[in-house]
Design a protein around this motif. Structure first.
Motif, PDB file in Angstrom:
ATOM      1  N   PRO A 343       0.777  -1.323   0.004  1.00 16.50           N
ATOM      2  CA  PRO A 343      -0.138  -0.163   0.000  1.00 16.50           C
ATOM      3  C   PRO A 343       0.893   1.326   0.080  1.00 16.50           C
ATOM      4  O   PRO A 343       0.592   2.373  -0.635  1.00 16.50           O
ATOM      5  CB  PRO A 343      -0.983  -0.007   1.397  1.00 16.50           C
ATOM      6  CG  PRO A 343      -0.858  -1.493   1.604  1.00 16.50           C
ATOM      7  CD  PRO A 343       0.695  -1.975   1.034  1.00 16.50           C
ATOM      8  N   THR A 344       2.009   1.245   0.712  1.00 11.09           N
ATOM      9  CA  THR A 344       2.945   2.636   0.855  1.00 11.09           C
ATOM     10  C   THR A 344       3.285   3.038  -0.661  1.00 11.09           C
ATOM     11  O   THR A 344       3.127   4.044  -1.097  1.00 11.09           O
ATOM     12  CB  THR A 344       4.154   2.194   1.614  1.00 11.09           C
ATOM     13  OG1 THR A 344       3.557   1.926   2.951  1.00 11.09           O
ATOM     14  CG2 THR A 344       4.710   3.339   1.859  1.00 11.09           C
ATOM     15  N   SER A 345       3.846   1.990  -1.313  1.00 11.36           N
ATOM     16  CA  SER A 345       4.264   2.442  -2.602  1.00 11.36           C
ATOM     17  C   SER A 345       3.400   2.589  -3.578  1.00 11.36           C
ATOM     18  O   SER A 345       3.386   3.592  -4.381  1.00 11.36           O
ATOM     19  CB  SER A 345       5.173   1.299  -3.216  1.00 11.36           C
ATOM     20  OG  SER A 345       6.494   0.976  -2.523  1.00 11.36           O
ATOM     21  N   SER A 346       2.229   1.950  -3.559  1.00 14.35           N
ATOM     22  CA  SER A 346       0.985   1.943  -4.384  1.00 14.35           C
ATOM     23  C   SER A 346       0.324   3.443  -4.223  1.00 14.35           C
ATOM     24  O   SER A 346       0.083   4.241  -5.111  1.00 14.35           O
ATOM     25  CB  SER A 346      -0.027   0.886  -4.361  1.00 14.35           C
ATOM     26  OG  SER A 346       0.623  -0.156  -4.730  1.00 14.35           O
ATOM     27  N   VAL A 347       0.071   3.739  -2.944  1.00 11.00           N
ATOM     28  CA  VAL A 347      -0.607   5.025  -2.611  1.00 11.00           C
ATOM     29  C   VAL A 347       0.256   6.163  -2.811  1.00 11.00           C
ATOM     30  O   VAL A 347      -0.037   7.189  -3.453  1.00 11.00           O
ATOM     31  CB  VAL A 347      -1.068   5.199  -1.198  1.00 11.00           C
ATOM     32  CG1 VAL A 347      -1.712   6.461  -0.708  1.00 11.00           C
ATOM     33  CG2 VAL A 347      -2.177   3.847  -0.742  1.00 11.00           C
ATOM     34  N   ALA A 348       1.535   6.187  -2.680  1.00 13.41           N
ATOM     35  CA  ALA A 348       2.508   7.137  -2.825  1.00 13.41           C
ATOM     36  C   ALA A 348       2.619   7.407  -4.308  1.00 13.41           C
ATOM     37  O   ALA A 348       2.759   8.459  -5.069  1.00 13.41           O
ATOM     38  CB  ALA A 348       3.899   6.835  -2.372  1.00 13.41           C
ATOM     39  N   ALA A 349       2.850   6.205  -5.328  1.00 11.49           N
ATOM     40  CA  ALA A 349       2.821   6.533  -6.812  1.00 11.49           C
ATOM     41  C   ALA A 349       1.417   7.169  -7.131  1.00 11.49           C
ATOM     42  O   ALA A 349       1.593   8.086  -7.946  1.00 11.49           O
ATOM     43  CB  ALA A 349       3.045   4.987  -7.332  1.00 11.49           C
ATOM     44  N   VAL A 350       0.422   6.801  -6.726  1.00  7.44           N
ATOM     45  CA  VAL A 350      -0.875   7.112  -7.548  1.00  7.44           C
ATOM     46  C   VAL A 350      -0.912   8.726  -7.017  1.00  7.44           C
ATOM     47  O   VAL A 350      -1.517   9.535  -7.785  1.00  7.44           O
ATOM     48  CB  VAL A 350      -2.158   6.286  -7.249  1.00  7.44           C
ATOM     49  CG1 VAL A 350      -3.492   7.116  -7.417  1.00  7.44           C
ATOM     50  CG2 VAL A 350      -1.994   5.066  -7.986  1.00  7.44           C
ATOM     51  N   ALA A 351      -0.871   8.967  -5.679  1.00  4.74           N
ATOM     52  CA  ALA A 351      -0.961  10.224  -5.274  1.00  4.74           C
ATOM     53  C   ALA A 351       0.279  11.174  -5.924  1.00  4.74           C
ATOM     54  O   ALA A 351      -0.085  12.412  -6.318  1.00  4.74           O
ATOM     55  CB  ALA A 351      -0.479  10.204  -3.716  1.00  4.74           C
ATOM     56  N   THR A 352       1.413  10.755  -6.180  1.00  7.07           N
ATOM     57  CA  THR A 352       2.371  11.508  -6.888  1.00  7.07           C
ATOM     58  C   THR A 352       1.804  12.169  -8.461  1.00  7.07           C
ATOM     59  O   THR A 352       2.043  13.257  -8.645  1.00  7.07           O
ATOM     60  CB  THR A 352       3.696  10.890  -7.144  1.00  7.07           C
ATOM     61  OG1 THR A 352       4.267  10.420  -5.823  1.00  7.07           O
ATOM     62  CG2 THR A 352       4.741  11.710  -8.012  1.00  7.07           C
ATOM     63  N   ALA A 353       1.147  11.031  -9.230  1.00  8.37           N
ATOM     64  CA  ALA A 353       0.516  11.389 -10.318  1.00  8.37           C
ATOM     65  C   ALA A 353      -0.468  12.498 -10.097  1.00  8.37           C
ATOM     66  O   ALA A 353      -0.493  13.636 -10.941  1.00  8.37           O
ATOM     67  CB  ALA A 353      -0.105  10.070 -10.976  1.00  8.37           C
ATOM     68  N   GLY A 354      -1.200  12.293  -9.102  1.00 11.11           N
ATOM     69  CA  GLY A 354      -2.274  13.391  -8.989  1.00 11.11           C
ATOM     70  C   GLY A 354      -1.623  14.871  -8.658  1.00 11.11           C
ATOM     71  O   GLY A 354      -1.919  15.902  -9.201  1.00 11.11           O
ATOM     72  N   TYR A 355      -0.532  14.838  -8.010  1.00  9.47           N
ATOM     73  CA  TYR A 355      -0.103  16.064  -7.486  1.00  9.47           C
ATOM     74  C   TYR A 355       0.854  16.644  -8.657  1.00  9.47           C
ATOM     75  O   TYR A 355       0.911  17.951  -8.875  1.00  9.47           O
ATOM     76  CB  TYR A 355       0.995  15.956  -6.073  1.00  9.47           C
ATOM     77  CG  TYR A 355       0.117  15.884  -5.091  1.00  9.47           C
ATOM     78  CD1 TYR A 355      -0.761  16.955  -4.561  1.00  9.47           C
ATOM     79  CD2 TYR A 355       0.209  14.613  -4.234  1.00  9.47           C
ATOM     80  CE1 TYR A 355      -1.377  16.792  -3.239  1.00  9.47           C
ATOM     81  CE2 TYR A 355      -0.537  14.538  -3.076  1.00  9.47           C
ATOM     82  CZ  TYR A 355      -1.509  15.649  -2.660  1.00  9.47           C
ATOM     83  OH  TYR A 355      -1.973  15.404  -1.333  1.00  9.47           O
ATOM     84  N   VAL A 356       1.287  15.999  -9.320  1.00  4.66           N
ATOM     85  CA  VAL A 356       1.909  16.426 -10.657  1.00  4.66           C
ATOM     86  C   VAL A 356       0.946  16.936 -11.601  1.00  4.66           C
ATOM     87  O   VAL A 356       1.285  18.019 -12.177  1.00  4.66           O
ATOM     88  CB  VAL A 356       2.589  15.110 -11.566  1.00  4.66           C
ATOM     89  CG1 VAL A 356       3.112  15.656 -12.972  1.00  4.66           C
ATOM     90  CG2 VAL A 356       3.855  14.521 -10.573  1.00  4.66           C
ATOM     91  N   ALA A 357      -0.219  16.468 -11.668  1.00  6.98           N
ATOM     92  CA  ALA A 357      -1.162  17.217 -12.481  1.00  6.98           C
ATOM     93  C   ALA A 357      -1.799  18.517 -11.570  1.00  6.98           C
ATOM     94  O   ALA A 357      -1.997  19.565 -12.761  1.00  6.98           O
ATOM     95  CB  ALA A 357      -2.833  16.303 -12.740  1.00  6.98           C
TER      96      ALA A 357
END
Length: 424
Positions: A343-357
């Motif tokens: 969960p840590t890696s998955s949530v961080a990766a998806v959240a990063t995509a959102g913040y990049v947007a």
């Protein structure tokens, strides 16, 4: 052991209730802090006697800090846990906000730049960790938490903006305003942060924290995570584009007054807040996939009306659809990402995509707006959001269903497995 029926919401244990309250309070602090800075931007510009170009360079500090915080957060969480990461980010946020106020009062442009870099870094780092903690609470409780968590941020922006507008109207000094918000935020964070478990997000035994970057890249090889990243990218773009461009879009694109444009933006923020606080019962009843799909389509319908309708009343009302549709995209997608082996890696990766947007999308739309007008630029957002509705099956809980084949709400299977420790 027992299964959690679809549509039911098991009660929180006292410990999980305290953890949930703590992250809600912290996210409220982030929202109030960011809105307080935004509404005082014109006053800060005047105190610095900065030109538009100079102010652009000052604001660049916020972007640099935000990207640094977002990209480093997962590594810090895996090495030190979410609690310490949130503490570092929260400290950076409140110190940076106070520095912005003090430096602007002294006319120190470099000081404001550094302060904004600290604010951006603190927000970026702490929000990734907060989302990881929120996903952990969901998995432990069988309840949807992330929509209301992000609702607290939206509520904080409304509160912060309202207070800031009132203080601006009476010419209250920027230095005392931002310093007071920083002190209040520090007090709230000191109460909230110790409630977060020290172990949330820590790398599993035998896993080297230093391999985080490699793991963060490898997680994108999973088609499900890639699809969730594209969904959050689209709906975060819908949210971010409105936050940065909506007032100007209404003024330049529909001929509204500046005051009315601000009122329309306030309506968007209110719709986001309502949508997020209404999310949990909707998710419990209909599940991630249906809620995400309808959210994307409702947001796309609102954007389409804003872009193509020439009636200002229709365009103004359509903003409510835009906000309601965009409200649940980010938190629900992160919730789905938390349903993974790591969960840590998955949530961080998806959240990063959102913040990049959030960070890259608005400047890109500004470039397109220069050539095609802001209404034309928003067609890109419309297309991306509409396409995201085709990917929402990725949010379905992995291999979980009730006896009649219906999908299980977020975290319900985990709650079932831990029913000996959880009430209900």
């Amino acid at each position: 052991m027992h299964s959690t029926p679809v549509g039911t919401r098991p009660p929180f244990s006292p410990e999980l209730r305290r953890r949930r309250t703590a992250v809600f309070v912290f996210m409220l602090v982030v929202g109030v802090s960011m809105a307080s800075w935004v509404v005082r931007t014109p006053a800060v510009r005047d105190l610095l006697d900065a030109s538009t170009g100079q102010m652009g360079l000052v604001l660049f500090g916020l972007s640099v800090g935000s990207m640094t915080g977002v990209l480093s957060s997962a590594s810090v969480v895996r090495a030190h846990g979410a609690r310490r990461t949130i503490a570092i980010g929260g400290t950076s946020l409140v110190v940076g906000l106070a520095l912005v106020g003090i430096a602007s009062g002294l006319g120190l442009t470099a000081g404001v730049f550094v302060g904004l870099a600290l604010v951006g870094g603190g927000v970026g780092m702490s929000e990734i960790a907060i989302n990881i903690e929120g996903a952990d609470i969901e998995n432990a409780s069988g309840r949807s938490v992330l929509p209301m968590l992000h609702g607290c941020y939206s509520l904080g922006t409304v509160v912060g903006a309202t207070v800031g507008i009132g203080l601006t109207a009476v010419d209250f000094p920027v230095v005392w305003h931002l310093t007071a918000i920083a002190v209040a935020g520090a007090a709230a964070a000191l109460w909230a942060v110790p409630t977060v478990p020290a172990t949330t997000g820590l790398a599993r035994k035998g896993t080297e924290a230093s391999s985080t970057w490699r793991e963060q890249l490898s997680v994108w090889k999973q088609s499900r995570i890639l699809m969730l990243g594209l969904i959050v990218l689209a709906l975060a773009l819908a949210e971010g584009s409105a936050s940065d461009w909506l007032p100007l879009l209404m003024v330049d694109g529909h001929g509204m007054s500046e005051t009315l444009g601000s009122v329309i933006f306030t309506g968007f923020a209110a719709a986001m807040t309502i949508g997020r606080f209404s999310g949990e019962p909707l998710l419990a009843r209909f599940g991630n996939v249906a809620v995400l799909r309808v959210s994307a389509l409702v947001s796309a319908a609102g954007i389409a009306l804003v872009v193509f309708a020439d009636n200002v009343v229709v365009a103004g009302c359509a903003v409510i659809l835009w906000g309601l549709g965009a409200a649940l995209g980010f938190p629900v997608t992160l919730s789905a990402a938390g349903d993974s082996d790591d969960p840590t890696s998955s949530v961080a990766a998806v959240a990063t995509a959102g913040y990049v947007a959030f960070l890259v999308g608005p400047p890109l739309l500004g470039f397109l707006g220069e050539h095609y007008g802001l209404r034309g630029a928003m067609v890109v957002v419309l297309v991306v959001v509409a396409l995201a509705s085709l990917l929402t099956s990725a949010a379905r809980p992995r291999g979980r269903a009730t006896s009649d084949g219906a999908p299980v709400p977020p975290g319900a299977a985990v709650a079932s497995a831990e029913s000996g420790d959880q009430p209900g």
